[in-house]
Design an enzyme around this catalytic site. Structure first.
Site, PDB file in Angstrom:
ATOM      1  N   TYR A   3     -13.573  -2.242  11.450  1.00 44.34           N
ATOM      2  CA  TYR A   3     -11.773  -1.357  11.366  1.00 44.34           C
ATOM      3  C   TYR A   3     -11.164  -1.795  12.343  1.00 44.34           C
ATOM      4  CZ  TYR A   3      -8.217   1.774   9.677  1.00 44.34           C
ATOM      5  OH  TYR A   3      -6.862   2.240   9.654  1.00 44.34           O
ATOM      6  N   SER A  13      -3.776   0.971  13.894  1.00 48.85           N
ATOM      7  CA  SER A  13      -4.744   2.722  14.232  1.00 48.85           C
ATOM      8  C   SER A  13      -4.239   2.922  15.916  1.00 48.85           C
ATOM      9  CB  SER A  13      -5.639   2.314  14.024  1.00 48.85           C
ATOM     10  OG  SER A  13      -6.587   2.874  13.895  1.00 48.85           O
ATOM     11  N   ASN A  70       1.562  -2.337   5.565  1.00 49.34           N
ATOM     12  CA  ASN A  70       0.790  -1.382   5.804  1.00 49.34           C
ATOM     13  C   ASN A  70      -0.473  -0.870   4.781  1.00 49.34           C
ATOM     14  OD1 ASN A  70       0.329   1.922   5.578  1.00 49.34           O
ATOM     15  ND2 ASN A  70       0.690   1.945   3.315  1.00 49.34           N
ATOM     16  N   SER A 100       1.855   3.184  -2.867  1.00 45.28           N
ATOM     17  CA  SER A 100       0.738   4.112  -3.959  1.00 45.28           C
ATOM     18  C   SER A 100       1.547   5.419  -3.381  1.00 45.28           C
ATOM     19  CB  SER A 100       0.010   3.361  -4.889  1.00 45.28           C
ATOM     20  OG  SER A 100      -0.959   3.982  -4.112  1.00 45.28           O
ATOM     21  N   ARG A 101       0.223   6.018  -2.185  1.00 47.31           N
ATOM     22  CA  ARG A 101       0.682   7.162  -1.227  1.00 47.31           C
ATOM     23  C   ARG A 101       0.245   6.755   0.221  1.00 47.31           C
ATOM     24  NH1 ARG A 101      -6.574   7.330  -2.891  1.00 47.31           N
ATOM     25  NH2 ARG A 101      -6.813   5.409  -1.910  1.00 47.31           N
ATOM     26  N   ASP A 145      -3.671  -7.219  -5.328  1.00 48.99           N
ATOM     27  CA  ASP A 145      -5.475  -6.293  -4.867  1.00 48.99           C
ATOM     28  C   ASP A 145      -5.733  -7.546  -3.699  1.00 48.99           C
ATOM     29  OD1 ASP A 145      -8.301  -5.905  -4.069  1.00 48.99           O
ATOM     30  OD2 ASP A 145      -9.172  -6.264  -5.979  1.00 48.99           O
ATOM     31  N   GLY A 172       1.027  -1.010   0.251  1.00 49.00           N
ATOM     32  CA  GLY A 172       0.128  -0.015   0.198  1.00 49.00           C
ATOM     33  C   GLY A 172       0.941   1.653  -0.006  1.00 49.00           C
ATOM     34  N   LYS A 200      -7.381  -4.196  13.379  1.00 50.24           N
ATOM     35  CA  LYS A 200      -6.478  -3.373  14.434  1.00 50.24           C
ATOM     36  C   LYS A 200      -6.184  -4.209  15.235  1.00 50.24           C
ATOM     37  CE  LYS A 200      -5.164  -1.208  10.779  1.00 50.24           C
ATOM     38  NZ  LYS A 200      -4.946  -1.749   9.236  1.00 50.24           N
TER      39      LYS A 200
END
Length: 250
Positions: free
Chosen positions: A156, A143, A93, A15-16, A64, A13, A160
């Protein structure tokens, strides 16, 4: 000599956002970075361009993680890049956040988050520890919601919490190889994942004021913590949950 010269890092993850900042920080210190992306190839190419611009080196890989069969594609692509070399740093990540209360969350949303945030981390790690150098580093991006969950992010937060448990157990498992395993837990951070939340500057300032350091985090704040844990100076830290939130809720 740069501190990560001749080291190889895989950052999922990347790319940004936080992953991109981690890739840039590691590359700046000499690591060869394998930049994983899901669909946004343009962003991944931009990350690689920025790596090259600072004198770093890297390659792109795509997978993916909502489709768990795609993890095998990641293994194949990375194995080609490695060409019988081993990795030194694995940064798990990649993540998916679906905002929904228990009354509204769908089974598909639940499964997607667990596939990306938990199942992929488990099986990616399982694969790469067999081709990781002794003395390597595994860092799982968690998180602060794993410790302080919110109703609208219940599923979510569960993913984590699972990652934190995985981190502790894996650290014990890999300790004899001098491989450290830690989870880094961002608080409110100004990333693409939070762009809707922070598009109102008043909201962003208000959330920042809930932290002891009176601002929201940046991706680079988290990347610097990860870089420290990858370094020799971070080599005596393992099995830990490290919150990087600027003092959220203090």
């Amino acid at each position: 000599m740069k501190k990560f010269e001749n080291k190889i890092a895989l950052i999922t993850g990347s790319s940004r956002g936080i992953g991109k900042s981690i890739a840039l920080e590691l590359a700046k210190e000499g690591a060869f970075v394998i930049i994983h992306y899901t669909n946004n190839k343009l962003s991944a190419e931009q990350t690689l361009n920025e790596v090259n611009a600072i004198g770093g080196k890297g390659e792109l890989v795509r997978a993916d993680f909502m489709d768990t069969n795609s993890i095998d594609d990641l293994f194949s692509e990375v194995d080609k890049i490695l060409s019988n070399k081993k990795i030194d740093f694995l940064i798990n990540n990649a993540g998916l956040l679906e905002k929904s209360s228990i009354e509204n969350v769908s089974e598909e949303q639940f499964d997607n988050m667990f596939n990306v945030n938990v199942k992929s981390v488990f099986f990616i790690t399982k694969h790469f520890i067999s081709i990781m150098n002794n003395g390597g580093r595994i860092i799982n991006i968690s998180s602060n919601l794993s410790k302080r969950p919110r109703q609208e992010l219940i599923a979510y937060a569960m993913t984590k919490a699972a990652i934190d448990n995985f981190t502790t157990t894996l650290a014990s498992t890999l300790g004899s190889r001098q491989i450290t395993v830690n989870s880094v837990a961002p608080g409110a951070t100004d990333t693409d994942m939070n762009k809707e939340r922070f598009k109102d500057p008043i909201v962003k300032e208000s959330i920042g004021n809930m932290n002891a350091l009176k601002r929201v985090g940046t991706p680079n704040d988290i990347a610097k913590v990860v870089t420290f844990l990858c370094s020799e100076d971070g080599g005596w830290i393992t099995g830990q949950y490290i919150e990087a939130s600027g003092g959220a809720g203090l």
